[in-house]
Design a protein around this motif. Structure first.
Motif, PDB file in Angstrom:
ATOM      1  N   THR A 112      50.844  52.031  51.435  1.00 43.85           N
ATOM      2  CA  THR A 112      51.943  51.257  51.987  1.00 43.85           C
ATOM      3  C   THR A 112      51.601  50.882  53.416  1.00 43.85           C
ATOM      4  O   THR A 112      51.027  51.676  54.168  1.00 43.85           O
ATOM      5  CB  THR A 112      53.271  52.035  51.975  1.00 43.85           C
ATOM      6  N   LYS A 116      55.754  48.950  52.865  1.00 46.08           N
ATOM      7  CA  LYS A 116      55.670  48.157  51.636  1.00 46.08           C
ATOM      8  C   LYS A 116      54.337  48.394  50.930  1.00 46.08           C
ATOM      9  O   LYS A 116      53.286  48.447  51.584  1.00 46.08           O
ATOM     10  CB  LYS A 116      55.818  46.669  51.967  1.00 46.08           C
ATOM     11  N   SER A 239      63.591  47.153  45.926  1.00 42.86           N
ATOM     12  CA  SER A 239      62.213  47.563  46.152  1.00 42.86           C
ATOM     13  C   SER A 239      61.856  48.774  45.295  1.00 42.86           C
ATOM     14  O   SER A 239      62.639  49.729  45.204  1.00 42.86           O
ATOM     15  CB  SER A 239      61.993  47.912  47.624  1.00 42.86           C
ATOM     16  N   ALA A 241      59.408  50.819  45.996  1.00 43.38           N
ATOM     17  CA  ALA A 241      58.526  51.671  46.796  1.00 43.38           C
ATOM     18  C   ALA A 241      58.902  53.149  46.765  1.00 43.38           C
ATOM     19  O   ALA A 241      58.035  54.008  46.928  1.00 43.38           O
ATOM     20  CB  ALA A 241      58.494  51.168  48.244  1.00 43.38           C
TER      21      ALA A 241
END
Length: 265
Positions: A112, A116, A239, A241
């Motif tokens: 990341t 992100k 997201s 993530a």
């Protein structure tokens, strides 16, 4: 190994170094005798010396090469998570497959950047396959050669092949939503772990529907799917993530259809 297709990501060449380190630590244990520990007091969540050694090898290489980077690993916890670049590691995604000798497990190496997912690789060292991506492009290297990969076109549920590791991942409400989708698609396949996402990226399937994932289960796979032309979000379109309820689709049009189906009560 050199990085194929000249990915512009500055850390892309490092993926293969991490993959080599993990493979060297894990493969001596595959289909060999080893002790299996259970992480849970109730239920069964296996972990082996191969899991721990694989992550240790990758951590050592990251710490010696990029000491300012952070690490989030399944087996050895967080380290420097406030760093701009954080490596997210799952040494053996699919430990249940690993301990039963099935070659559907993989090592997940994700990165990341500013929170992100920006770079990822899934490796299966027994078969000798590596799937990589940087969000803009995706590639395969293995017995079939070295080549870019693209997800396939599939806009309709009735034409789709979907994957999930097991319906046991889902609670009662999630299971109803999954069953509703499964009744409409052409084909569904179970027992795939991380391999399903790479099959979607490679154009061999159309979507993966899962729940209860951790960050280390998905971060490495997001740039591969996205680089191949697909989409990865939570079931609500957020997201992926941090894990949770995850939907990955090879065709953005199918993704929108699936989001609507999964949101129906």
């Amino acid at each position: 190994m050199s990085q194929p297709f000249s990915s512009p990501h500055p850390f892309a060449p490092f993926l293969d170094r991490l993959a080599d380190a993990a493979s060297g630590a894990i493969m001596p244990h595959f289909r060999q005798g080893f002790d299996i520990d259970n992480k849970w007091e109730t239920g069964f969540d296996p972990v082996t010396v191969a899991d721990r050694n694989g992550e240790t090898a990758m951590r050592a290489l990251i710490n010696s090469t990029y000491p300012d980077h952070g690490i989030l690993g399944e087996e050895h916890g967080p380290e420097n998570l406030d760093a701009e670049h954080v490596w997210v590691l799952d040494p053996i995604d699919g430990t249940r497959a690993f301990i039963t000798g099935l070659p559907t497990w993989g090592t997940l190496i994700g990165l990341t950047s500013a929170g992100k997912p920006s770079l990822g690789m899934m490796i299966q060292p027994y078969i000798g396959e590596r799937f990589g991506g940087d969000g803009s492009m995706a590639w395969y290297r293995g017995p079939l050669g070295t080549q870019p990969i693209k997800s396939r076109s599939c806009a309709r549920l009735e034409d789709a092949t979907i994957f999930t590791t097991t319906p046991a991942l889902f609670n009662d409400t999630e299971r109803k939503a999954f069953d509703r989708v499964e009744e409409q698609v052409r084909l569904s396949r179970y027992g795939t772990d991380c391999y399903a996402y790479c099959m979607v990226a490679g154009g061999h399937g159309d979507a993966v529907i899962e729940s209860g994932l951790q960050a280390y289960d998905i971060v490495a796979l997001v740039p591969i799917i996205e680089g191949a032309g697909g989409v990865v979000t939570t079931w609500t379109g957020g997201s992926p993530a941090d894990g949770g309820q995850i939907l990955a689709s090879g065709d953005p049009r199918l993704h929108e259809v699936l989001l609507k189906e999964l949101s129906r009560v």
